[in-house]
Enzyme design. Structure first.
Site, mmCIF file in Angstrom:
data_model
loop_
_atom_site.group_PDB
_atom_site.id
_atom_site.type_symbol
_atom_site.label_atom_id
_atom_site.label_comp_id
_atom_site.label_asym_id
_atom_site.label_seq_id
_atom_site.Cartn_x
_atom_site.Cartn_y
_atom_site.Cartn_z
ATOM 1 N N GLY A 1 20.571 42.272 60.665
ATOM 2 C CA GLY A 1 19.158 42.338 61.023
ATOM 3 C C GLY A 1 18.969 41.987 62.486
ATOM 4 C CB SER A 2 16.005 40.834 64.309
ATOM 5 O OG SER A 2 15.665 39.708 63.527
ATOM 6 C CB THR A 3 19.499 39.154 68.119
ATOM 7 O OG1 THR A 3 20.430 40.249 68.148
ATOM 8 C CG2 THR A 3 20.101 37.985 68.873
ATOM 9 C CD GLU A 4 12.320 36.682 66.175
ATOM 10 O OE1 GLU A 4 12.233 37.930 66.193
ATOM 11 O OE2 GLU A 4 11.360 35.927 65.973
ATOM 12 C CD GLU B 1 25.619 45.444 62.235
ATOM 13 O OE1 GLU B 1 24.982 45.498 63.312
ATOM 14 O OE2 GLU B 1 25.447 46.207 61.284
ATOM 15 C CD GLU C 1 17.953 46.423 67.977
ATOM 16 O OE1 GLU C 1 17.628 45.353 67.432
ATOM 17 O OE2 GLU C 1 18.997 47.044 67.695
ATOM 18 C CE LYS D 1 15.513 38.853 52.039
ATOM 19 N NZ LYS D 1 14.687 40.092 52.004
ATOM 20 C CB CYS E 1 22.315 47.843 64.761
ATOM 21 S SG CYS E 1 23.587 48.508 63.704
HETATM 22 P P1 NAI Z 1 14.612 41.007 60.290
HETATM 23 O O1 NAI Z 1 15.814 40.506 60.994
HETATM 24 O O2 NAI Z 1 13.410 40.129 60.228
HETATM 25 O O3 NAI Z 1 14.985 41.418 58.770
HETATM 26 C C1 NAI Z 1 16.264 41.691 58.297
HETATM 27 C C2 NAI Z 1 16.491 40.960 56.989
HETATM 28 O O4 NAI Z 1 16.397 39.570 57.225
HETATM 29 C C3 NAI Z 1 15.468 41.277 55.901
HETATM 30 O O5 NAI Z 1 16.102 41.280 54.646
HETATM 31 C C4 NAI Z 1 14.519 40.100 55.989
HETATM 32 O O6 NAI Z 1 13.852 39.830 54.777
HETATM 33 C C5 NAI Z 1 15.469 38.983 56.336
HETATM 34 N N1 NAI Z 1 14.841 37.834 57.003
HETATM 35 C C6 NAI Z 1 13.781 37.830 57.847
HETATM 36 N N2 NAI Z 1 13.483 36.583 58.227
HETATM 37 C C7 NAI Z 1 14.373 35.763 57.629
HETATM 38 C C8 NAI Z 1 14.582 34.362 57.621
HETATM 39 N N3 NAI Z 1 13.799 33.529 58.324
HETATM 40 N N4 NAI Z 1 15.592 33.856 56.893
HETATM 41 C C9 NAI Z 1 16.397 34.675 56.186
HETATM 42 N N5 NAI Z 1 16.242 36.008 56.136
HETATM 43 C C10 NAI Z 1 15.238 36.559 56.847
HETATM 44 O O7 NAI Z 1 14.239 42.394 60.945
HETATM 45 P P2 NAI Z 1 12.815 43.130 60.923
HETATM 46 O O8 NAI Z 1 11.727 42.142 61.134
HETATM 47 O O9 NAI Z 1 12.765 43.979 59.732
HETATM 48 O O10 NAI Z 1 12.967 44.043 62.204
HETATM 49 C C11 NAI Z 1 12.769 43.467 63.501
HETATM 50 C C12 NAI Z 1 13.744 44.025 64.481
HETATM 51 O O11 NAI Z 1 15.052 43.637 64.086
HETATM 52 C C13 NAI Z 1 13.812 45.540 64.566
HETATM 53 O O12 NAI Z 1 12.826 46.056 65.398
HETATM 54 C C14 NAI Z 1 15.185 45.714 65.129
HETATM 55 O O13 NAI Z 1 15.161 45.536 66.513
HETATM 56 C C15 NAI Z 1 15.990 44.599 64.505
HETATM 57 N N6 NAI Z 1 16.764 45.052 63.334
HETATM 58 C C16 NAI Z 1 18.110 45.252 63.484
HETATM 59 C C17 NAI Z 1 18.843 45.742 62.430
HETATM 60 C C18 NAI Z 1 20.302 45.976 62.551
HETATM 61 O O14 NAI Z 1 20.821 46.846 61.870
HETATM 62 N N7 NAI Z 1 21.026 45.213 63.330
HETATM 63 C C19 NAI Z 1 18.229 46.111 61.166
HETATM 64 C C20 NAI Z 1 16.811 45.803 61.081
HETATM 65 C C21 NAI Z 1 16.130 45.312 62.154
#
Ligand code: NAI
Ligand code: MG
Length: 532
Positions: free
Chosen positions: A282-285, A304, A436, A229, A339
């Site tokens: 993605g995000s730690t949250e 990651e 972050e 996804k 990240c």
């Molecule tokens: P996110 O963590 O919400 O999104 C990343 C992925 O997770 C996307 O594919 C999204 O569709 C998916 N996702 C979101 N909510 C989900 C859920 N409840 N269940 C399963 N999958 C889910 O990140 P977002 O909102 O795009 O960015 C927020 C913050 O996250 C950024 O400001 C940054 O601090 C951090 N981030 C870190 C990344 C990294 O490389 N470690 C990459 C992107 C964001």
């Protein structure tokens, strides 16, 4: 990636040999909105105009609901494509296809050598379509086309080429056993390394193609089947990659791609009982949400996640100019949407002003613009949401009393642009120091005492990466050992390689991607004991 010791945009300038095609006429042919951004190539415009569907069981299909969502060009807020909005039922179908492909398809019967060749061909196809993929990545994510062409695309290809070699080298052990309660009995015992099964992979938007490669490469080399996804902000290069996977000979159902939102498609994948493992970046949250969702069937999880990485410059740095360029590169590469961004700059007191003004001078020089413009050095942030997040942090820092050496504002006009920003006079409890930001925003702090430095560098819930600049080799090793981070760069920054494991300590994640370590994430060990 020559971002080690010089400003990324500067060092990548020499690589801008890609054809910059600027056909006369409109922006993109979709939104009808006039834009100052250069037009995309006709071939890409034609590809974008075709329906963007999900890849399930080797076929492109619309979402079960028939719904689509818009994909934006962050440089001018125009709609460049509509893609299928996958939800629970689409995920269910994709998982069923992956399950069938894993349990009874030809994939498991393929020899390791054949499997390796398929994975290798994916790398070849990425290189063959490198210009097109770079352009696509640029309009979808916002990054300069030249950067995508020099970094994202070749790194993605190299990842598949590297992983292809592992397909034939996934080995178990023979193990001499003693079994004290069975005196006189003899056994032949050995281990097998088997694929985990059906893997759900959820990836972010900062390096869309490269993150797909990091996930798919090892999963395929080790014989798993996948439901991928992509991030809703940047689904396009994954869909193009899906076409290349078919061309490379990946059998039906082995890789399924469902575009959709995190809270619906992503959540359904993470919770699915027929999924054996979930890999998330993605995000730690959201990482924590994934862990809870995975608890239902106790699927394996690798994560990651975020970072707040310290980049430490000592006054004995061998080449202060290189360290300053490296510090600028560490935070401004990919607009800070990394990240591992070096977002906390820790500088030895005597050289603090020199370094901070040097990094600020670099920041001021960076040319902002649409990714397709030949002279752009930094593109827009990926989305309106990210723009709001980053400018929100900029505001919080000001309200908390930090000093902005340069930047701190959104750039007026169309697109999600923000100024490269350097901040000093911060305190440890400010949100801009702890959290972050994921934008081109660095906070600089001075240090004097080396012991205190380590506790400050490690004073974060994250532990993804760190940088150290010094000519004192013993000190470099001492600090590298004391830093609680998955990667430490000494006298360089942002050096990645398919052979180098990458991942986080603490809340930056679980597991290591790339290198041979990633094989552990995509295989499980079976012990076989034969009584003789
Ligand atoms: P996110 O963590 O919400 O999104 C990343 C992925 O997770 C996307 O594919 C999204 O569709 C998916 N996702 C979101 N909510 C989900 C859920 N409840 N269940 C399963 N999958 C889910 O990140 P977002 O909102 O795009 O960015 C927020 C913050 O996250 C950024 O400001 C940054 O601090 C951090 N981030 C870190 C990344 C990294 O490389 N470690 C990459 C992107 C964001
Ligand atoms: Mg989110």
């Amino acid at each position: 990636m020559k971002t080690a010791t010089s400003h990324p945009q500067t060092s990548l300038r020499g690589t801008k040999s890609t054809r910059i095609i600027k056909p006369a006429g409109h922006g993109n042919g979709h939104s009808g909105k006039e834009s100052s951004a250069p037009a995309i190539t006709p071939a890409l415009a034609a590809w974008l105009a075709k329906p963007k569907q999900n890849l399930i069981d080797g076929k492109w299909v619309p979402a079960v609901s028939g719904k689509t969502f818009e994909v934006f060009n962050p440089a001018n807020d125009s709609v460049i494509a509509h893609v299928a909005e996958g939800e629970l039922e689409d995920i269910n179908r994709a998982v069923s296809a992956a399950r069938r492909a894993f349990d009874s398809g030809p994939w498991r019967r393929m020899t390791p050598s054949e499997r390796g060749k398929v994975v290798w061909r994916i790398g070849d196809l990425i290189l063959r379509h490198a210009d097109e993929l770079a352009e696509l990545e640029s309009i979808d994510n916002g990054k300069p086309r030249a950067v995508a062409r020099a970094a994202d695309v070749p790194l993605a290809a190299d990842l598949f080429h590297y992983m292809a070699g592992w397909a034939t080298k996934i080995e178990g052990h023979t193990i001499p056993i003693s079994v004290p309660y069975a005196p006189g009995a003899t056994f032949h015992a050995f281990t097998l390394r088997e694929p985990v099964g059906v893997v759900g992979q959820i990836i972010p938007w900062n390096f869309p193609l490269l993150m797909a490669a990091w996930k798919l490469g090892p999963a395929l080399a080790t014989g798993n089947c996948v439901v991928l996804k992509p991030a809703e902000q940047t689904p396009l290069s994954a869909l193009r990659l899906g076409e290349l996977l078919i061309e490379a000979g990946v059998p039906d159902g082995v890789v399924n791609i469902v575009t959709g939102f995190g809270e619906t498609a992503g959540a359904a994948l993470a919770a699915h009982d027929e999924v054996d493992k979930i890999a998330f970046t993605g995000s730690t949250e959201v990482g924590k949400i994934i862990v809870r969702a995975a608890a239902g069937n106790l699927k394996k999880v690798s994560l990651e996640l975020g970072g707040k990485s310290p980049n430490i410059i000592f006054k004995d740095a061998a080449d202060l100019g290189a360290a300053i360029n490296g510090a600028a590169s560490a935070i401004f590469f990919n607009h800070g949407q990394c990240c591992c961004a070096g977002s906390r700059l820790l500088v030895e007191g005597d050289i603090f002003d020199t370094v901070v003004s040097g990094v600020a001078a670099q920041a001021k020089k960076i040319k902002l613009g649409p990714g397709l413009s030949a002279d752009t050095e930094m593109g827009p942030l990926v989305s309106r949401e990210q723009l709001q997040r980053v400018t929100g942090y900029m505001r919080q820092g000001k309200e908390a009393g930090a000093c902005y050496v340069t930047g701190g504002e959104r750039k007026r006009g169309e697109g999600y642009f923000v100024e490269p920003t350097v901040i000093k006079d911060v305190t440890p409890n400010m949100s801009i120091v702890r959290e972050e930001i994921f934008g081109p925003v660095v906070v600089a702090e001075a240090f004097t005492d080396a012991d205190e430095l380590i506790s400050r560098a490690n004073h974060t819930e994250y532990g993804l990466a760190a940088g150290v600049w010094t000519r004192d080799i013993a000190k470099a090793h001492r600090i590298a050992s004391a830093l609680r981070a998955g990667t430490v760069w000494v006298n360089c920054y942002n050096i990645f390689d398919a052979a180098l494991p990458f991942g986080g300590y603490k809340q930056s994640g679980w597991g290591r991607e790339m290198g041979h370590e990633v094989l552990n994430l995509y295989t499980q060990t079976k012990a076989v004991v034969c009584g003789l």
